[in-house]
Write a protein that holds these residues in place. Structure first.
Motif, PDB file in Angstrom:
ATOM      1  N   ASP A  85       0.825  -1.209   0.000  1.00 55.25           N
ATOM      2  CA  ASP A  85       0.000   0.000   0.000  1.00 55.25           C
ATOM      3  C   ASP A  85       0.859   1.259   0.000  1.00 55.25           C
ATOM      4  O   ASP A  85       0.512   2.260  -0.645  1.00 55.25           O
ATOM      5  CB  ASP A  85      -0.928   0.011   1.215  1.00 55.25           C
ATOM      6  CG  ASP A  85      -2.038  -1.022   1.103  1.00 55.25           C
ATOM      7  OD1 ASP A  85      -2.308  -1.481  -0.026  1.00 55.25           O
ATOM      8  OD2 ASP A  85      -2.627  -1.369   2.146  1.00 55.25           O
ATOM      9  N   ARG A  86       1.966   1.226   0.686  1.00 55.85           N
ATOM     10  CA  ARG A  86       2.771   2.428   0.832  1.00 55.85           C
ATOM     11  C   ARG A  86       3.761   2.635  -0.304  1.00 55.85           C
ATOM     12  O   ARG A  86       4.062   3.772  -0.671  1.00 55.85           O
ATOM     13  CB  ARG A  86       3.493   2.385   2.194  1.00 55.85           C
ATOM     14  CG  ARG A  86       2.563   2.811   3.313  1.00 55.85           C
ATOM     15  CD  ARG A  86       2.830   2.114   4.623  1.00 55.85           C
ATOM     16  NE  ARG A  86       1.791   2.509   5.592  1.00 55.85           N
ATOM     17  CZ  ARG A  86       0.585   1.979   5.616  1.00 55.85           C
ATOM     18  NH1 ARG A  86       0.236   1.050   4.737  1.00 55.85           N
ATOM     19  NH2 ARG A  86      -0.308   2.382   6.509  1.00 55.85           N
ATOM     20  N   LEU A  87       4.290   1.559  -0.868  1.00 58.71           N
ATOM     21  CA  LEU A  87       5.194   1.722  -1.994  1.00 58.71           C
ATOM     22  C   LEU A  87       4.446   1.798  -3.314  1.00 58.71           C
ATOM     23  O   LEU A  87       5.042   2.064  -4.351  1.00 58.71           O
ATOM     24  CB  LEU A  87       6.224   0.595  -2.030  1.00 58.71           C
ATOM     25  CG  LEU A  87       7.484   0.852  -1.188  1.00 58.71           C
ATOM     26  CD1 LEU A  87       7.175   0.813   0.299  1.00 58.71           C
ATOM     27  CD2 LEU A  87       8.583  -0.135  -1.523  1.00 58.71           C
ATOM     28  N   ASN A  88       3.157   1.523  -3.264  1.00 57.94           N
ATOM     29  CA  ASN A  88       2.264   1.692  -4.412  1.00 57.94           C
ATOM     30  C   ASN A  88       2.745   0.893  -5.620  1.00 57.94           C
ATOM     31  O   ASN A  88       2.661  -0.319  -5.626  1.00 57.94           O
ATOM     32  CB  ASN A  88       2.110   3.177  -4.733  1.00 57.94           C
ATOM     33  CG  ASN A  88       0.883   3.479  -5.567  1.00 57.94           C
ATOM     34  OD1 ASN A  88       0.194   2.570  -5.999  1.00 57.94           O
ATOM     35  ND2 ASN A  88       0.606   4.736  -5.789  1.00 57.94           N
ATOM     36  N   ASP A  89       3.277   1.553  -6.646  1.00 58.79           N
ATOM     37  CA  ASP A  89       3.670   0.858  -7.874  1.00 58.79           C
ATOM     38  C   ASP A  89       5.162   0.548  -7.913  1.00 58.79           C
ATOM     39  O   ASP A  89       5.696   0.166  -8.968  1.00 58.79           O
ATOM     40  CB  ASP A  89       3.268   1.670  -9.106  1.00 58.79           C
ATOM     41  CG  ASP A  89       3.916   3.049  -9.132  1.00 58.79           C
ATOM     42  OD1 ASP A  89       4.534   3.446  -8.114  1.00 58.79           O
ATOM     43  OD2 ASP A  89       3.817   3.734 -10.168  1.00 58.79           O
ATOM     44  N   GLN A  90       5.876   0.701  -6.802  1.00 60.32           N
ATOM     45  CA  GLN A  90       7.316   0.432  -6.763  1.00 60.32           C
ATOM     46  C   GLN A  90       7.558  -1.045  -6.438  1.00 60.32           C
ATOM     47  O   GLN A  90       7.130  -1.527  -5.393  1.00 60.32           O
ATOM     48  CB  GLN A  90       7.994   1.305  -5.704  1.00 60.32           C
ATOM     49  CG  GLN A  90       7.836   2.795  -5.920  1.00 60.32           C
ATOM     50  CD  GLN A  90       8.526   3.254  -7.184  1.00 60.32           C
ATOM     51  OE1 GLN A  90       9.669   2.889  -7.454  1.00 60.32           O
ATOM     52  NE2 GLN A  90       7.834   4.047  -7.980  1.00 60.32           N
ATOM     53  N   VAL A 107       7.588 -10.953  -2.640  1.00 62.28           N
ATOM     54  CA  VAL A 107       7.960 -10.277  -3.888  1.00 62.28           C
ATOM     55  C   VAL A 107       6.758  -9.507  -4.423  1.00 62.28           C
ATOM     56  O   VAL A 107       5.706 -10.104  -4.677  1.00 62.28           O
ATOM     57  CB  VAL A 107       8.449 -11.300  -4.944  1.00 62.28           C
ATOM     58  CG1 VAL A 107       8.874 -10.589  -6.224  1.00 62.28           C
ATOM     59  CG2 VAL A 107       9.600 -12.130  -4.387  1.00 62.28           C
ATOM     60  N   TYR A 108       6.938  -8.204  -4.594  1.00 61.04           N
ATOM     61  CA  TYR A 108       5.873  -7.330  -5.083  1.00 61.04           C
ATOM     62  C   TYR A 108       6.315  -6.748  -6.419  1.00 61.04           C
ATOM     63  O   TYR A 108       7.393  -6.157  -6.530  1.00 61.04           O
ATOM     64  CB  TYR A 108       5.615  -6.218  -4.072  1.00 61.04           C
ATOM     65  CG  TYR A 108       4.541  -5.222  -4.483  1.00 61.04           C
ATOM     66  CD1 TYR A 108       3.201  -5.598  -4.568  1.00 61.04           C
ATOM     67  CD2 TYR A 108       4.871  -3.899  -4.779  1.00 61.04           C
ATOM     68  CE1 TYR A 108       2.221  -4.688  -4.926  1.00 61.04           C
ATOM     69  CE2 TYR A 108       3.896  -2.980  -5.136  1.00 61.04           C
ATOM     70  CZ  TYR A 108       2.567  -3.380  -5.208  1.00 61.04           C
ATOM     71  OH  TYR A 108       1.606  -2.472  -5.575  1.00 61.04           O
ATOM     72  N   ASP A 109       5.489  -6.921  -7.465  1.00 63.22           N
ATOM     73  CA  ASP A 109       5.868  -6.482  -8.806  1.00 63.22           C
ATOM     74  C   ASP A 109       5.266  -5.136  -9.194  1.00 63.22           C
ATOM     75  O   ASP A 109       5.342  -4.725 -10.353  1.00 63.22           O
ATOM     76  CB  ASP A 109       5.475  -7.537  -9.844  1.00 63.22           C
ATOM     77  CG  ASP A 109       3.965  -7.787  -9.893  1.00 63.22           C
ATOM     78  OD1 ASP A 109       3.214  -7.060  -9.216  1.00 63.22           O
ATOM     79  OD2 ASP A 109       3.547  -8.724 -10.603  1.00 63.22           O
ATOM     80  N   GLY A 110       4.642  -4.463  -8.246  1.00 63.49           N
ATOM     81  CA  GLY A 110       4.013  -3.182  -8.521  1.00 63.49           C
ATOM     82  C   GLY A 110       2.505  -3.258  -8.598  1.00 63.49           C
ATOM     83  O   GLY A 110       1.822  -2.221  -8.550  1.00 63.49           O
ATOM     84  N   THR A 111       1.977  -4.477  -8.705  1.00 64.59           N
ATOM     85  CA  THR A 111       0.524  -4.665  -8.754  1.00 64.59           C
ATOM     86  C   THR A 111       0.043  -5.716  -7.763  1.00 64.59           C
ATOM     87  O   THR A 111      -1.028  -5.574  -7.169  1.00 64.59           O
ATOM     88  CB  THR A 111       0.064  -5.062 -10.163  1.00 64.59           C
ATOM     89  OG1 THR A 111       0.753  -6.259 -10.570  1.00 64.59           O
ATOM     90  CG2 THR A 111       0.359  -3.943 -11.164  1.00 64.59           C
TER      91      THR A 111
END
Length: 297
Positions: A176-181, A195-199
């Motif tokens: 939520d805080r890094l949004n699309d990063q 692992v978060y890919d931006g979505t």
């Protein structure tokens, strides 16, 4: 027709360490009419004197039946509490969760209107709250003390070493805080990466991870953060014991401000990655209750 299985009096159930394995063990206890003294991951088992043990095979259908039974009897909050408690590393967590589920699903009708988690006078509920408090505190420490580095490939990367496997519980917070990063949070203690890919994000298991170096700008910002940390300290109020209380020493190795000046980012070797137990299930097999976000628990 096979003869009925004779219940064992002093028995330990050994499972694979996953939530689904734990719920499968709870189902087996009901099926065999046993009350296991220990329910522990097989790799951690320490047998008691004269104790029998049973290795429980993980069964997603049985695990889901336990989930549905607990939700139907006590509501979603009770099951969510079990999920959170299962991330604890304590040796007795399996037995604590089993005793809670057994009590929650067999409460008298006169207590049905009272949320089971509010019955703190009951030992089974009180023990579960002990696990929940530990996990909640550890999750909060990770939210406070995660330090990201911006890598040359554009990914933000952080290492953590929590005393509970709380990465699934904090991924939604940082997404939520890094949004699309895109970012990666790697748990060195449990060999688990979020692992978060931006979505969207997923969990990946791996013994080590090899990451590219941080950008020049990030190294500059790390040095600036160390300077800021030193600049705001007040020598007359130096209190190392209080600092260790609020900032446990076990976390210092991954805190930017606690590293010596000019320290290079540590390298973790190649990522021997495989998806977690939840991720390896095909969509057709994956129970619907595994699709929710960890922050909803």
């Amino acid at each position: 027709m096979s003869a009925p299985v004779e219940p064992l009096q002093d028995v330990a159930y050994l499972y694979d360490g996953s939530l689904e394995g734990l719920l499968s063990a709870i189902f087996l206890a009901y099926e065999r009419h046993e009350q296991p003294l220990d329910i522990v991951p097989e790799r951690l088992y320490e047998p008691r004197l004269m104790q029998s043990s049973i290795v429980v095979e993980t069964d997603f259908e049985r695990a889901d039946r336990v989930r549905r039974g607990l939700v139907r009897t006590c509501g979603k909050a009770a099951f969510n509490a079990v999920v959170r408690a299962s991330t604890c590393d304590g040796y007795d967590k399996g037995a604590v969760i089993y005793r809670f589920v057994r009590y929650a699903m067999s409460r008298p009708d006169s207590l049905r209107g009272v949320p089971v988690l509010d019955e703190l006078a009951n030992p089974a509920v009180r023990e579960l709250h002990g696990l929940l408090t530990f996990v909640r505190n550890e999750s909060e420490r990770m939210r406070q003390f995660v330090r990201f580095a911006h890598l040359e490939n554009g990914v933000w990367y952080a290492r953590v070493s929590p005393d509970a496997s709380v990465v699934p519980l904090i991924m939604g917070y940082f997404a939520d805080r890094l949004n699309d990063q895109p970012f990666i949070i790697y748990d060195e203690a449990h060999h688990l990466a979020g692992v978060y890919d931006g979505t969207s994000w997923q969990l990946v298991e791996g013994d080590a991870v090899n990451v590219p170096p941080a950008t020049d700008r990030d190294r500059l910002m790390q040095e600036a953060w160390k300077s800021f940390y030193d600049a705001i300290s007040i020598d007359a109020r130096y209190n190392p014991e209080l600092r260790r209380h609020f900032m446990p020493v076990r976390l210092w190795r991954n805190l930017t401000e606690m590293q010596p000046r000019g320290a290079a980012q540590r390298n973790h070797g190649d990522l021997q990655a495989k998806r977690s137990a939840c991720a390896t299930i095909s969509p057709a097999q994956k129970p619907a209750w595994l699709n929710g976000r960890a922050t909803d628990l």
